[in-house]
Motif scaffolding. Structure first.
Motif, short mmCIF file in Angstrom:
data_model
loop_
_atom_site.label_atom_id
_atom_site.label_comp_id
_atom_site.label_asym_id
_atom_site.label_seq_id
_atom_site.Cartn_x
_atom_site.Cartn_y
_atom_site.Cartn_z
N CYS A 26 15.44 50.91 18.74
CA CYS A 26 14.21 49.65 19.27
C CYS A 26 13.42 50.86 20.64
O CYS A 26 12.17 50.68 20.64
N LEU A 27 14.21 51.35 21.01
CA LEU A 27 13.09 52.51 21.95
C LEU A 27 11.76 53.09 21.83
O LEU A 27 11.31 53.55 22.70
N LYS A 28 12.26 53.78 20.14
CA LYS A 28 11.21 54.09 19.50
C LYS A 28 10.39 53.93 18.77
O LYS A 28 9.10 53.62 18.65
N GLU A 29 10.27 52.08 19.17
CA GLU A 29 9.02 51.77 18.50
C GLU A 29 8.29 51.13 19.34
O GLU A 29 8.37 51.42 20.95
N ASP A 30 7.33 50.97 18.48
CA ASP A 30 5.72 50.74 19.10
C ASP A 30 5.65 49.68 20.53
O ASP A 30 4.82 50.15 21.37
N ASP A 31 5.75 48.32 20.07
CA ASP A 31 5.83 47.86 20.85
C ASP A 31 7.67 47.46 21.68
O ASP A 31 7.82 46.62 20.94
N LEU A 32 6.83 47.68 22.51
CA LEU A 32 8.37 47.87 23.70
C LEU A 32 8.92 46.60 23.62
O LEU A 32 9.97 46.18 23.96
N ASN A 33 8.10 45.83 24.56
CA ASN A 33 7.94 44.32 24.91
C ASN A 33 8.39 43.09 23.66
O ASN A 33 9.11 42.74 24.07
N MET A 35 10.49 43.80 21.47
CA MET A 35 11.99 44.59 20.71
C MET A 35 12.71 44.25 22.68
O MET A 35 13.26 45.01 22.22
N ALA A 36 11.85 43.80 23.40
CA ALA A 36 13.19 43.93 24.87
C ALA A 36 14.38 42.88 24.90
O ALA A 36 15.06 43.23 24.77
N ASP A 37 14.18 41.83 23.48
CA ASP A 37 15.34 40.36 23.40
C ASP A 37 16.41 41.58 22.81
O ASP A 37 17.33 41.60 23.31
N CYS A 38 15.82 42.57 21.81
CA CYS A 38 16.35 42.86 20.73
C CYS A 38 17.24 43.80 21.87
O CYS A 38 18.43 44.07 21.64
N ILE A 39 16.67 44.98 22.20
CA ILE A 39 17.69 45.47 22.64
C ILE A 39 18.55 45.43 24.21
O ILE A 39 19.27 46.29 23.88
N ARG A 40 18.19 44.07 24.89
CA ARG A 40 19.11 43.62 25.72
C ARG A 40 20.19 43.73 24.67
O ARG A 40 21.60 43.57 25.30
N MET A 41 20.05 42.54 23.68
CA MET A 41 21.15 42.28 23.35
C MET A 41 22.20 43.40 22.11
O MET A 41 23.59 42.82 21.47
N ASP A 42 21.00 44.32 21.58
CA ASP A 42 22.38 45.43 21.09
C ASP A 42 23.25 46.32 22.02
O ASP A 42 24.01 45.97 22.20
N ARG A 43 22.79 46.22 23.92
CA ARG A 43 23.35 46.68 24.61
C ARG A 43 24.23 45.48 24.62
O ARG A 43 25.95 46.00 25.29
#
Length: 108
Positions: A26-33, A35-43
């Motif tokens: 997700c951190l490598k995807e173009d649109d980080l905004n 992906m933000a919720d996805c990144i947070r939930m993954d952690r």
């Protein structure tokens, strides 16, 4: 350890791995905004899975409650990941839903 514990530990480890892979991708995807919720939930999900594994392995008296919370977080993470078409998100969602199901059985 009975089979249920083993199965639950395995599901948690697989979910934790899927969340870590998804987080990194997700951190490598173009649109980080986006992906933000996805990144947070993954952690969040990776952390509770690791904690649940530790609680089951150490015979914690709180293992069932931790598994119940783990199930809720896994389901939330799965719901978030399933909104995204990326393969890593879809794989993560599957691992999350599987883990949620096994953790619920564990907590019952």
């Amino acid at each position: 350890m009975n089979a249920t514990y083993e199965e639950c530990i395995q599901a948690c480890l697989e979910c934790m791995e899927a969340c870590n892979v998804c987080y990194d991708a997700c951190l490598k995807e173009d649109d980080l905004n986006m992906m933000a919720d996805c990144i947070r939930m993954d952690r969040e999900c990776s952390d509770i899975c690791a904690f649940a594994v530790k609680s089951m392995q150490s015979g914690s008296p709180f293992a069932k409650q931790i598994c119940q919370l783990c199930a809720e977080i896994c389901e939330t993470c799965g719901n978030e990941c399933s909104k995204h078409d990326h393969e890593h998100c879809q794989k993560c969602a599957q691992a999350c839903f599987r883990c949620a199901e096994v953790c619920r059985q564990m907590a019952a």
